[in-house]
Design an enzyme around this catalytic site. Sequence first.
Site, PDB file in Angstrom:
ATOM      1  N   GLN A  99       0.875  -1.230   0.050  1.00 23.48           N
ATOM      2  CA  GLN A  99      -0.041   0.037  -0.118  1.00 23.48           C
ATOM      3  C   GLN A  99       0.947   1.416  -0.411  1.00 23.48           C
ATOM      4  O   GLN A  99       0.414   2.204   0.001  1.00 23.48           O
ATOM      5  CB  GLN A  99      -0.801   0.101   1.239  1.00 23.48           C
ATOM      6  CG  GLN A  99      -1.838  -1.075   1.439  1.00 23.48           C
ATOM      7  CD  GLN A  99      -2.488  -1.276   2.937  1.00 23.48           C
ATOM      8  OE1 GLN A  99      -3.443  -0.913   3.081  1.00 23.48           O
ATOM      9  NE2 GLN A  99      -1.807  -2.187   3.435  1.00 23.48           N
ATOM     10  N   HIS A 117      -1.342   1.634  -4.321  1.00 25.12           N
ATOM     11  CA  HIS A 117      -1.744   3.028  -4.244  1.00 25.12           C
ATOM     12  C   HIS A 117      -0.602   3.759  -5.306  1.00 25.12           C
ATOM     13  O   HIS A 117      -0.456   4.866  -4.964  1.00 25.12           O
ATOM     14  CB  HIS A 117      -1.457   3.434  -2.856  1.00 25.12           C
ATOM     15  CG  HIS A 117      -2.677   2.803  -1.965  1.00 25.12           C
ATOM     16  ND1 HIS A 117      -2.872   2.801  -0.493  1.00 25.12           N
ATOM     17  CD2 HIS A 117      -3.855   2.384  -2.268  1.00 25.12           C
ATOM     18  CE1 HIS A 117      -3.734   2.162  -0.232  1.00 25.12           C
ATOM     19  NE2 HIS A 117      -4.544   1.740  -1.089  1.00 25.12           N
ATOM     20  N   THR A 186       0.454  -3.116   8.566  1.00 31.45           N
ATOM     21  CA  THR A 186      -0.620  -2.184   8.094  1.00 31.45           C
ATOM     22  C   THR A 186      -1.742  -2.602   9.196  1.00 31.45           C
ATOM     23  O   THR A 186      -1.808  -3.505   9.977  1.00 31.45           O
ATOM     24  CB  THR A 186      -0.898  -3.108   6.835  1.00 31.45           C
ATOM     25  OG1 THR A 186      -2.199  -2.294   6.433  1.00 31.45           O
ATOM     26  CG2 THR A 186      -1.217  -4.392   6.777  1.00 31.45           C
ATOM     27  N   SER A 187      -2.310  -1.419   9.442  1.00 31.59           N
ATOM     28  CA  SER A 187      -3.496  -1.290  10.339  1.00 31.59           C
ATOM     29  C   SER A 187      -4.540  -2.064   9.871  1.00 31.59           C
ATOM     30  O   SER A 187      -5.561  -2.452  10.764  1.00 31.59           O
ATOM     31  CB  SER A 187      -3.913   0.097  10.591  1.00 31.59           C
ATOM     32  OG  SER A 187      -4.160   0.928   9.477  1.00 31.59           O
ATOM     33  N   GLU A 213       1.535  -3.727  17.345  1.00 31.71           N
ATOM     34  CA  GLU A 213       0.443  -3.880  18.208  1.00 31.71           C
ATOM     35  C   GLU A 213      -0.692  -4.923  17.302  1.00 31.71           C
ATOM     36  O   GLU A 213      -0.510  -5.002  16.202  1.00 31.71           O
ATOM     37  CB  GLU A 213      -0.146  -2.629  18.329  1.00 31.71           C
ATOM     38  CG  GLU A 213      -0.469  -1.568  17.325  1.00 31.71           C
ATOM     39  CD  GLU A 213      -1.214  -0.268  17.703  1.00 31.71           C
ATOM     40  OE1 GLU A 213      -0.586   0.180  18.603  1.00 31.71           O
ATOM     41  OE2 GLU A 213      -1.989   0.090  16.891  1.00 31.71           O
TER      42      GLU A 213
HETATM   43  P1  OAD Z   1      -1.264   2.761   8.856  1.00 33.10           P
HETATM   44  O1  OAD Z   1      -0.496   4.079   9.356  1.00 33.10           O
HETATM   45  O2  OAD Z   1      -2.712   2.745   8.912  1.00 33.10           O
HETATM   46  O3  OAD Z   1      -1.015   1.575   9.608  1.00 33.10           O
HETATM   47  C1  OAD Z   1       0.585   1.607  10.015  1.00 33.10           C
HETATM   48  C2  OAD Z   1       0.677   0.124  11.079  1.00 33.10           C
HETATM   49  O4  OAD Z   1       2.160  -0.234  10.999  1.00 33.10           O
HETATM   50  C3  OAD Z   1       0.086   0.446  12.438  1.00 33.10           C
HETATM   51  O5  OAD Z   1      -0.715  -0.700  12.584  1.00 33.10           O
HETATM   52  C4  OAD Z   1       1.123   0.331  13.274  1.00 33.10           C
HETATM   53  O6  OAD Z   1       1.055  -0.546  14.628  1.00 33.10           O
HETATM   54  C5  OAD Z   1       2.103  -0.703  12.338  1.00 33.10           C
HETATM   55  N1  OAD Z   1       3.688  -0.336  12.517  1.00 33.10           N
HETATM   56  C6  OAD Z   1       4.526   1.012  12.937  1.00 33.10           C
HETATM   57  N2  OAD Z   1       5.621   0.786  12.975  1.00 33.10           N
HETATM   58  C7  OAD Z   1       5.971  -0.514  12.522  1.00 33.10           C
HETATM   59  C8  OAD Z   1       7.377  -1.356  12.522  1.00 33.10           C
HETATM   60  N3  OAD Z   1       8.324  -0.786  12.772  1.00 33.10           N
HETATM   61  N4  OAD Z   1       7.012  -2.460  12.353  1.00 33.10           N
HETATM   62  C9  OAD Z   1       5.832  -3.322  12.331  1.00 33.10           C
HETATM   63  N5  OAD Z   1       4.680  -2.542  12.291  1.00 33.10           N
HETATM   64  C10 OAD Z   1       4.815  -1.218  12.385  1.00 33.10           C
HETATM   65  O7  OAD Z   1      -0.630   2.458   7.688  1.00 33.10           O
HETATM   66  P2  OAD Z   1      -1.475   1.640   6.450  1.00 33.10           P
HETATM   67  O8  OAD Z   1      -2.034   0.333   6.760  1.00 33.10           O
HETATM   68  O9  OAD Z   1      -0.477   1.254   5.437  1.00 33.10           O
HETATM   69  O10 OAD Z   1      -3.747   5.203   1.399  1.00 33.10           O
HETATM   70  O11 OAD Z   1      -2.648   2.590   5.662  1.00 33.10           O
HETATM   71  C11 OAD Z   1      -3.312   2.009   4.567  1.00 33.10           C
HETATM   72  C12 OAD Z   1      -3.607   3.367   3.652  1.00 33.10           C
HETATM   73  O12 OAD Z   1      -4.179   4.382   4.692  1.00 33.10           O
HETATM   74  C13 OAD Z   1      -2.416   4.044   3.105  1.00 33.10           C
HETATM   75  O13 OAD Z   1      -1.811   3.342   2.092  1.00 33.10           O
HETATM   76  C14 OAD Z   1      -2.996   5.262   2.677  1.00 33.10           C
HETATM   77  C15 OAD Z   1      -3.630   5.852   3.828  1.00 33.10           C
HETATM   78  O14 OAD Z   1      -4.689   6.478   3.782  1.00 33.10           O
HETATM   79  C16 OAD Z   1      -3.643   5.927   0.445  1.00 33.10           C
HETATM   80  O15 OAD Z   1      -2.794   6.637   0.227  1.00 33.10           O
HETATM   81  C17 OAD Z   1      -4.636   5.589  -0.614  1.00 33.10           C
END
Ligand code: OAD
Length: 242
Positions: A99, A117, A186-187, A213
């Site tokens: 993503q 994306h 990813t969340s 988490e």
């Molecule tokens: P999020 O910011 O929603 O989630 C990031 C996840 O990574 C969270 O669950 C954190 O706990 C986890 N995390 C952070 N640091 C970490 C690490 N070092 N190791 C493992 N996990 C870690 O990001 P996405 O799920 O990617 O869309 O969000 C999805 C989409 O929402 C993005 O692509 C974007 C946004 O709107 C568009 O731009 C179309």
Amino acid sequence: MFSQQFITKLNRAQTVTVLTGAGISAESGVPTFRGTDGLWKKFRPEELANFDAFIKNPDLVWEWYKYRKQIISEIKPNAGHFALAKMEKIHKSFSIVTQNIDNLHRRAGSKTVYELHGNIEQNYCIVCYNKFSNEEIIRSEKAPRCSCGGLIRPDVVWFGEMLPESQWSASVMASESAEIFFSIGTSAVVYPAASLPMIAKRTGAYVVEINLERTELSHQADEVLIGKSGEILPKLIDVCYH
Ligand code: OAD
């Protein structure tokens, strides 16, 4: 940390699919969409990352992307990206569905990467669809234009836009055929990407989550590994493929 069942399955698996999100790039220092990025604190991403905003105020949207492009060009893939690139060499079929728009999987050496994306290192003209690299346009003070007169936009999916069809259908196929499916950093709340782990599970994959988490996906995953992907993935390589 890893169950014996998981290690045995991964060791034997021919087809492995990985979904990644912002968390895998966190250890590289990629600022998140909703972070506190100085100048940009006053804008919400939804206000700038959409086509109407671009048409109304192309220079402002360009300035925001130029800033993000510069940050991303200066950061490097981390141990998590490199571990996935190594795993691709071991399994017969290995795909990453990301993503993220930061291009760090390819820069780490991964070959089969589906970008749901888009990619911030690519751009195209909104009139004639001519493609442009960042180098060709990055020095422009104002929103760059193609020789046909059309505005040049980043090749990323904006709010309200469809995912690229070819990337999506390839991602669904890779999820359906996976023996092991990883959901990393990813969340797991933004659809349709968040449906891929469930598609994989329905078709028999062993689903493994790596995150700082627990998430919406955790209760359905076969294995949940809590911690940093840049630490867990290199450990997994040591344990599984020594
Ligand atoms: P999020 O910011 O929603 O989630 C990031 C996840 O990574 C969270 O669950 C954190 O706990 C986890 N995390 C952070 N640091 C970490 C690490 N070092 N190791 C493992 N996990 C870690 O990001 P996405 O799920 O990617 O869309 O969000 C999805 C989409 O929402 C993005 O692509 C974007 C946004 O709107 C568009 O731009 C179309």
